[in-house]
Design a protein around this motif. Structure first.
Motif, PDB file in Angstrom:
ATOM      1  N   ASN A  63       1.389  -1.422   0.286  1.00 46.08           N
ATOM      2  CA  ASN A  63      -0.076   0.128  -0.110  1.00 46.08           C
ATOM      3  C   ASN A  63       0.533   1.649   0.058  1.00 46.08           C
ATOM      4  O   ASN A  63       1.849   1.017  -0.094  1.00 46.08           O
ATOM      5  CB  ASN A  63      -0.775  -0.159   1.246  1.00 46.08           C
ATOM      6  CG  ASN A  63      -0.261  -0.153   2.372  1.00 46.08           C
ATOM      7  OD1 ASN A  63       0.609  -0.107   2.734  1.00 46.08           O
ATOM      8  ND2 ASN A  63      -0.779  -1.148   2.922  1.00 46.08           N
ATOM      9  N   THR A  89       0.063   8.899   1.253  1.00 46.08           N
ATOM     10  CA  THR A  89      -0.953   8.139   2.547  1.00 46.08           C
ATOM     11  C   THR A  89       0.437   9.073   4.064  1.00 46.08           C
ATOM     12  O   THR A  89      -0.281   8.895   5.082  1.00 46.08           O
ATOM     13  CB  THR A  89      -1.435   7.216   2.480  1.00 46.08           C
ATOM     14  OG1 THR A  89      -1.890   6.960   1.563  1.00 46.08           O
ATOM     15  CG2 THR A  89      -1.701   6.899   4.030  1.00 46.08           C
ATOM     16  N   ASN A 114      -5.594   6.030   0.820  1.00 46.40           N
ATOM     17  CA  ASN A 114      -4.588   5.383   0.622  1.00 46.40           C
ATOM     18  C   ASN A 114      -5.368   3.663  -0.200  1.00 46.40           C
ATOM     19  O   ASN A 114      -5.837   3.312  -1.279  1.00 46.40           O
ATOM     20  CB  ASN A 114      -4.681   4.356   2.337  1.00 46.40           C
ATOM     21  CG  ASN A 114      -3.222   3.371   1.909  1.00 46.40           C
ATOM     22  OD1 ASN A 114      -3.008   3.772   0.971  1.00 46.40           O
ATOM     23  ND2 ASN A 114      -3.156   3.050   3.245  1.00 46.40           N
TER      24      ASN A 114
END
Length: 832
Positions: free
Chosen positions: A300, A334, A825
């Motif tokens: 991620n 993020t 995200n």
């Protein structure tokens, strides 16, 4: 063809012998018992006497010996070769890996992939014992197998056990279950989707439950029914964890993809659990051997990870997981939002409410990683050994250059947790089982700050070493009544070191607490589960070497009963205690939550923390509709202002007091095949009592009166989406006195005069989160998913905390901590 080679119908061997005697004009001598109950079908292509006799020997282990041209003898051999093929009782599925042993000997084999086996030189009168998990053990005589001829099929019956009705409530999303004892179970393998989450972050997920939240939006500061984070007992495979988060608590430190089950207990804790006066969060990784290699990987905008399960043999397996952040070489949206939340998102204003904005240049190097490993060894069907390992690390180098006053501040932080533990699980009989758990855990925090061009240097170290052995045994007195007993020995040593150059200060404080804790508990379930109950008691003998020795008795009970169809009630209660707490040092420092340091109770500056809690609730569940209501009262004694995060006149006093909290938790949830929607509400009234502070009673720092969540999830084919809104009333804080009374210049350094503690409140907190996951196949055995989430999608600037400080110009400044802004995200994962 085979049908032409064999006789159509087998005939008794005795009759076939007489046919041979007539056909070849010979005579056989034999014992009748050796050839009785045997049927034979000789292939038609065997015509010579020698071929026929060899076939009889190979099929039935009966040896023919020629005495003369006319006379032969037939005798059973004492050592034989036996073979067979094992199937389930439907004769459809083979059973590979089944154990076939010669009963009473050490001779044993396992069946091959097609379920077949062969054993040589086996006594004819022996018995075979055939075992496989999930099937009834089968005993069969070798002679009986031989009499059937060839390699016969052996059918095994599956083991069916009459299970009691289990009272559970599935709500919110798939994989979240409320058990009959009021605990919450999260099964990550079945986990669906929650608003704002695209991966099953363990400590973020539990915050979706009523009564559990984080005031400062972190996972390393979870507040359960008004308690501080250090009042939660967090266990990973039975090992107590002293570190739970990455990125200053914004991310859980535990990989969810090998975590099979998470259990959250808010009240009615079993007697086997000590410590943690607020809650228990128990994480367990998959405990069963995998027959195939499985695993996965993903990434991620913060980190990447990989995990896997590897079968080594049919009795040995390995599990592993590894994760590392990308934060030290890749800046993502993020990461930038998380970094702002941890370091920069605070607003400083002077006494005239004018922003104080120094020109600051910041530079940071931050990364984290974690690794877990597990060895699974099934010694046999009844004894299983597990070896667990976990390592968690955070590392930071942070520099601030103040271009206004030309000062540089540098801070270094290293935080790690290393734990290893072994478990032996044994099933001695159908009614008696035991478990042994031994572990070693080490937590270490090194923090160093160099202030104002190294004019002042501060070094802090906090180290926790813990060794434990936990024994438990469970005995089923009857099918309805179980008795559990155990003993635990836990030794915890904590060292706190502080070194300051200006003014000179050097301190090292060490302590060791040893706990001996026998416990016993009885559980009962009536017919049709009309009543389910547990009652137990834990005995704690605690000693801090050279300081104190205490003996505490802690009763626990957990009752669940049927009130009407679909309606059940529950009554729970517990006494608990703990000897480890976290003090909060220099809360104004940018490191915030990570400057918390573990300390031990010494019965002087910090007594043993004790709690009493009781609750009563009702649950209604019918046709995918759930409604739950629970009222509780909790009292916690033996807390210190040093452990509560005070930022007012009680900040450094170390006063000893208590808090009590009264609350109601409500949840209504409606589900269908493709959607789930829920509304939860929590009311709390949480007050401190400190006899030496005026006034002696005032709101708790964690007193959030109202908390409301409305959320829903929807699934369409391979797409899952979630949307939710969270509201809560503002956190208490303390303001300075009005006007000229706010500042006291008569002392050095100057001091702020505050109003009554926690007499003001921050504005209400509102946050809307959304997430979406799409699943697809990348190949025959490879599954994948992509996820997108947005936290605080309205970009509301929520105030999380507010305190006051004296500036270098001898003025009062207000420092306000602001929540995460809009934070996107993205994740991608594969599973194989």
């Amino acid at each position: 063809m085979q049908s032409q080679d064999k006789q159509e119908t087998p005939v008794p061997l005795v009759s076939y012998i007489k046919i041979l005697e007539s056909k070849f004009d010979i005579k056989f001598s034999y014992i009748n018992e050796d050839v009785e109950n045997i049927s034979i079908a000789v292939p038609n292509n065997l015509v010579s006497l020698n071929d026929i006799l060899e076939y009889i020997q190979s099929q039935f282990q009966i040896k023919a010996q020629k005495l003369s041209d006319r006379y032969y003898t037939l005798t059973k051999t004492s050592l034989v070769t036996v073979c067979g093929k094992i199937l389930d009782n439907f004769a459809e599925n083979t059973i590979p890996g089944a154990t076939v042993e010669v009963f009473g000997t050490e001779i044993a084999k396992t069946t091959s992939a097609d379920g077949s086996f062969s054993l040589e030189d086996i006594p004819r009168n022996a018995t075979l014992k055939i075992r496989y998990l999930g099937y009834n053990t089968k005993y069969i005589g070798v002679d009986n197998l031989i009499n059937e001829g060839g390699c016969p099929l052996i059918l095994m019956a599956q083991h069916y056990e009459q299970l009691k009705e289990v009272i559970v409530y599935k709500f919110l999303t798939t994989g979240i279950i409320k058990e009959s004892d009021a605990s919450i179970t999260l099964n990550t393998g079945e986990f669906g989707i929650l608003p704002g989450l695209i991966e099953p972050d363990i400590l973020q997920t539990v915050q979706a439950l009523p009564g559990i939240k984080s005031i400062d939006e972190t996972v390393s500061d979870i507040n359960v029914r008004g308690g501080t984070n250090d009042q939660n007992l967090i266990l990973w495979n039975g090992i107590k964890m002293y570190q739970s988060g990455h990125f200053f608590g914004l991310i859980s430190a535990f990989n969810p993809y090998l975590t099979d089950k998470i259990t959250v207990i808010k009240n009615g804790t079993p007697a086997a659990f000590g410590d943690g006066v607020s809650s228990v969060v128990q994480m367990e990784t998959d405990n069963e051997l995998s027959t195939n290699f499985t695993g996965g990987a993903g990434f991620n905008f913060i980190s990447g990870d990989i995990y896997g399960q590897i079968p080594v043999t049919d009795r040995i397996g390995l599990q592993f997981s590894a994760r590392r952040s990308t934060t030290d070489f890749l800046n993502t949206p993020t990461y930038n939002k998380f970094f702002d939340r941890a370091f920069q998102d605070s607003k400083v204003t002077d006494q005239n409410n004018i922003a104080v904005d120094d020109d600051i240049l910041r530079d940071e190097n931050f990364f984290f990683y974690d690794f877990t490993g597990k060895l699974l060894f099934d010694i046999n069907d009844y004894h299983k050994f597990r070896l667990n390992f976990i390592s968690i690390t955070n590392n930071l180098n942070y520099t601030e250059n103040n271009l206004t006053n030309l000062e540089t501040t540098n801070s270094l932080l290293n935080q790690d947790n290393l734990s290893i533990g072994g478990q032996l699980q044994s099933q001695w009989t159908d009614r008696f089982s035991s478990n042994v758990n031994v572990y070693y855990s080490r937590y270490n925090l090194d923090a160093q700050s160099l202030f104002a061009n190294q004019i002042q240097i501060l070094f802090q170290n906090n180290q926790v070493l813990e060794n434990a052995i936990k024994l438990s045994a469970d005995y089923a007195l009857t099918d309805k009544l179980h008795w559990n007993n155990g003993y635990q020995y836990i030794e915890t040593g904590i060292t706190n070191t502080t070194f300051l150059t200006t003014p000179p200060f050097d301190s090292e404080i060490k302590g060791v607490v040893r706990i001996h804790a026998p416990h016993t508990e009885i559980s009962y379930a009536s017919d049709e589960n009309k009543f389910i109950g547990k009652a137990g008691v834990r005995f704690n003998y605690m000693e801090n070497l050279g300081t104190f020795a205490n003996f505490l008795v802690e009763p626990r009970f957990n009752l669940n009963f049927r009130l009407a169809n679909y309606l059940r009630g529950e009554v729970l209660g517990e006494f608990k205690s703990q000897t480890t707490n976290q003090i909060i040092d220099l809360e104004q420092n940018f490191l915030g939550i990570e400057k918390r340091r573990w300390i031990l109770s010494d019965d002087e500056t910090l007594p043993i923390t004790k709690s009493k809690q009781g609750s009563i609730g009702i649950n209604y569940s019918k046709n995918d509709f759930y409604l739950g209501l629970e009222a509780f009262y909790k009292e916690v004694d033996g807390i210190s202002t040093n452990t509560q995060g005070f930022q007012n006149q009680g900040q450094f006093d170390g006063e000893i007091g208590s808090y009590d909290i009264k609350g109601i938790e409500f949840l209504v949830n409606k589900k269908s095949g493709n959607y789930s929607t829920w509304l939860s509400y929590t009311y709390n009234k949480n007050d401190y009592t400190f006899e030496t502070i005026v006034p002696s009673s005032f709101p708790n720092n964690l007193d959030i009166t109202h908390t409301l969540t409305f959320a829903g999830t929807y699934s369409y084919k391979n797409l899952q989406v979630g949307l939710g809104a969270n509201f809560r009333s503002g956190k208490p804080f303390t303001e300075p006195q009005d006007g000229d009374l706010a500042f006291d210049n008569s002392v050095f350094p100057s001091r702020i005069n505050y109003k009554s503690p926690n007499s003001s409140r921050l504005p209400e907190y509102i946050r809307v989160d959304a997430s979406a996951i799409y699943k697809f196949n990348m190949g025959r055995n490879i599954k994948a998913n992509m996820g997108v989430s947005i936290l605080n999608m309205t970009n509301r600037k929520n105030s999380l905390n507010k305190y006051y400080q004296v500036s270098e110009d001898n003025e009062i400044e207000a420092v306000e901590s602001i929540s995460l802004g809009i934070t996107p995200n993205v994740s991608f994962r594969v599973h194989f």
